[in-house]
Design a protein around this motif. Structure first.
Motif, PDB file in Angstrom:
ATOM      1  N   ASP A 160       0.756  -1.244  -0.035  1.00 56.22           N
ATOM      2  CA  ASP A 160      -0.138   0.027  -0.120  1.00 56.22           C
ATOM      3  C   ASP A 160       0.837   1.452   0.131  1.00 56.22           C
ATOM      4  N   PHE A 161       1.969   1.247   1.003  1.00 56.43           N
ATOM      5  CA  PHE A 161       2.634   2.518   0.930  1.00 56.43           C
ATOM      6  C   PHE A 161       3.364   2.596  -0.368  1.00 56.43           C
ATOM      7  N   GLU A 162       4.072   1.602  -0.989  1.00 51.37           N
ATOM      8  CA  GLU A 162       4.746   1.673  -2.212  1.00 51.37           C
ATOM      9  C   GLU A 162       3.758   2.269  -3.547  1.00 51.37           C
ATOM     10  N   ARG A 163       2.407   1.605  -3.161  1.00 50.50           N
ATOM     11  CA  ARG A 163       1.510   2.142  -4.275  1.00 50.50           C
ATOM     12  C   ARG A 163       1.379   3.823  -3.983  1.00 50.50           C
ATOM     13  N   MET A 164       1.180   4.128  -2.767  1.00 53.54           N
ATOM     14  CA  MET A 164       0.730   5.574  -2.486  1.00 53.54           C
ATOM     15  C   MET A 164       2.025   6.404  -2.994  1.00 53.54           C
ATOM     16  N   LYS A 165       3.266   6.098  -2.785  1.00 52.17           N
ATOM     17  CA  LYS A 165       4.425   6.752  -3.230  1.00 52.17           C
ATOM     18  C   LYS A 165       4.509   6.855  -4.719  1.00 52.17           C
ATOM     19  N   LYS A 166       4.072   5.553  -5.366  1.00 47.50           N
ATOM     20  CA  LYS A 166       4.337   5.524  -6.881  1.00 47.50           C
ATOM     21  C   LYS A 166       3.241   6.799  -7.581  1.00 47.50           C
ATOM     22  N   ILE A 167       2.221   6.817  -7.139  1.00 45.70           N
ATOM     23  CA  ILE A 167       1.301   7.728  -7.650  1.00 45.70           C
ATOM     24  C   ILE A 167       1.294   9.054  -7.073  1.00 45.70           C
ATOM     25  N   ARG A 168       2.343   9.289  -6.290  1.00 45.73           N
ATOM     26  CA  ARG A 168       2.620  10.472  -5.732  1.00 45.73           C
ATOM     27  C   ARG A 168       1.419  11.083  -4.857  1.00 45.73           C
ATOM     28  N   LEU A 169       0.734  10.211  -4.285  1.00 48.83           N
ATOM     29  CA  LEU A 169      -0.379  10.576  -3.258  1.00 48.83           C
ATOM     30  C   LEU A 169       0.223  11.541  -2.095  1.00 48.83           C
ATOM     31  N   HIS A 170      -0.465  12.348  -1.693  1.00 45.25           N
ATOM     32  CA  HIS A 170       0.347  12.969  -0.529  1.00 45.25           C
ATOM     33  C   HIS A 170       0.592  12.199   0.736  1.00 45.25           C
ATOM     34  N   ARG A 171      -0.378  11.379   1.171  1.00 44.24           N
ATOM     35  CA  ARG A 171      -0.134  10.399   2.149  1.00 44.24           C
ATOM     36  C   ARG A 171       1.096   9.779   1.874  1.00 44.24           C
ATOM     37  N   GLY A 172       1.333   9.062   0.809  1.00 43.57           N
ATOM     38  CA  GLY A 172       2.562   8.403   0.315  1.00 43.57           C
ATOM     39  C   GLY A 172       3.625   9.245   0.435  1.00 43.57           C
ATOM     40  N   LEU A 173       3.706  10.545   0.054  1.00 46.21           N
ATOM     41  CA  LEU A 173       4.854  11.194   0.267  1.00 46.21           C
ATOM     42  C   LEU A 173       5.254  11.567   1.663  1.00 46.21           C
ATOM     43  N   ARG A 174       4.038  11.795   2.703  1.00 47.14           N
ATOM     44  CA  ARG A 174       4.287  12.062   3.879  1.00 47.14           C
ATOM     45  C   ARG A 174       5.118  10.809   4.556  1.00 47.14           C
ATOM     46  N   HIS A 175       4.626   9.598   4.091  1.00 54.78           N
ATOM     47  CA  HIS A 175       5.336   8.369   4.769  1.00 54.78           C
ATOM     48  C   HIS A 175       6.771   8.372   4.242  1.00 54.78           C
ATOM     49  N   PHE A 176       6.968   8.823   2.828  1.00 57.73           N
ATOM     50  CA  PHE A 176       8.472   8.767   2.429  1.00 57.73           C
ATOM     51  C   PHE A 176       9.413   9.590   3.052  1.00 57.73           C
ATOM     52  N   TRP A 177       8.933  10.979   3.383  1.00 56.37           N
ATOM     53  CA  TRP A 177       9.436  11.970   4.233  1.00 56.37           C
ATOM     54  C   TRP A 177       9.705  11.681   5.728  1.00 56.37           C
ATOM     55  N   ASN A 178       9.098  10.543   6.203  1.00 56.16           N
ATOM     56  CA  ASN A 178       8.938  10.195   7.534  1.00 56.16           C
ATOM     57  C   ASN A 178       8.268  11.545   8.293  1.00 56.16           C
ATOM     58  N   LEU A 179       7.268  11.805   7.966  1.00 55.78           N
ATOM     59  CA  LEU A 179       6.554  13.338   8.414  1.00 55.78           C
ATOM     60  C   LEU A 179       5.035  12.625   8.994  1.00 55.78           C
ATOM     61  N   ARG A 180       4.432  13.077   9.698  1.00 56.83           N
ATOM     62  CA  ARG A 180       3.197  12.912  10.445  1.00 56.83           C
ATOM     63  C   ARG A 180       2.300  13.039   9.144  1.00 56.83           C
ATOM     64  N   VAL A 181       1.409  11.712   9.054  1.00 57.27           N
ATOM     65  CA  VAL A 181       0.558  11.447   8.094  1.00 57.27           C
ATOM     66  C   VAL A 181      -0.903  12.113   8.278  1.00 57.27           C
ATOM     67  N   ARG A 182      -1.579  12.100   9.544  1.00 56.33           N
ATOM     68  CA  ARG A 182      -2.693  12.058   9.742  1.00 56.33           C
ATOM     69  C   ARG A 182      -3.073  13.434  10.177  1.00 56.33           C
ATOM     70  N   GLY A 183      -2.417  14.594   9.876  1.00 61.38           N
ATOM     71  CA  GLY A 183      -2.822  15.889  10.130  1.00 61.38           C
ATOM     72  C   GLY A 183      -2.553  16.332  11.411  1.00 61.38           C
ATOM     73  N   GLN A 184      -1.507  15.611  12.082  1.00 59.32           N
ATOM     74  CA  GLN A 184      -1.105  16.219  13.385  1.00 59.32           C
ATOM     75  C   GLN A 184       0.091  17.441  13.227  1.00 59.32           C
ATOM     76  N   HIS A 185      -0.293  18.335  14.089  1.00 59.50           N
ATOM     77  CA  HIS A 185       0.826  19.311  14.138  1.00 59.50           C
ATOM     78  C   HIS A 185       2.209  19.048  14.231  1.00 59.50           C
ATOM     79  N   THR A 186       3.026  19.592  13.539  1.00 58.84           N
ATOM     80  CA  THR A 186       4.542  19.221  13.429  1.00 58.84           C
ATOM     81  C   THR A 186       5.595  20.490  13.603  1.00 58.84           C
TER      82      THR A 186
END
Length: 174
Positions: A129-155
């Protein structure tokens, strides 16, 4: 026969009281191997099955009811036939009339099937699932790739993981 002593501390009493569990040694197994997972034999079956990844307490309860196994049994007291029945229900939940909303992988992206994934298949599906999200450049996939919070938390102030220097280091105090 073998006697196990379980120490239980209640909230009303400060001293623990002792409960004994008697099982026969000849057919009791202390560790079971179910779906590539070690399961403790001294736990009750329902709670012992929750050690398998992808199986929670409610799904475990439902599995045992569909396999017609006593909920008060210990996991070490299960026979080989009962273990096979449990594995059959876990691997084919829809054949045992478990509703689709109970399954943890509904309408799989690859084939559109309703599945219940357990043990190491959970990791494989998550990685896909994560690889698919990264491949289609989904916002959630990019956040996973950058090791940032995914679910809208304050950072701005939390979860920095040592990326910022801090005032003491910047001034040269350390």
């Amino acid at each position: 026969q073998c006697v196990y002593f379980l120490f239980v501390l209640t909230l009303s009493q400060q001293t623990p009281f002792i409960m004994a569990m008697t099982v026969s040694d000849d057919n009791f197994r202390h560790i079971l191997r179910v779906l590539n997972t070690n399961v403790k034999g001294t736990d009750k079956v329902m709670f012992a099955l929750t050690k398998i990844r992808g199986v929670g307490r409610r799904f475990s309860n439902l599995i045992l009811k569909k396999a017609e196994i006593d909920l008060n049994k210990r996991a070490g007291e299960l026979t080989d036939d009962e273990i096979e029945a449990i594995i059959a229900v876990i691997q084919n939940p829809r054949q045992f009339d478990i509703p689709d909303w109970f399954l943890n992988r509904q309408k799989d992206r690859a084939d559109g099937k309703y599945l219940h994934v357990v043990s190491n298949v959970v990791d494989v599906k998550l990685r896909e699932d994560f690889e698919r999200m990264k491949k289609i450049r989904l916002h959630r996939g990019l956040r996973h790739f950058w090791n940032l919070r995914v679910r809208g938390q304050h950072t701005k102030t939390t979860g920095r993981h040592g990326k910022t220097m801090g005032i003491a280091r910047r001034l040269g105090l350390k």
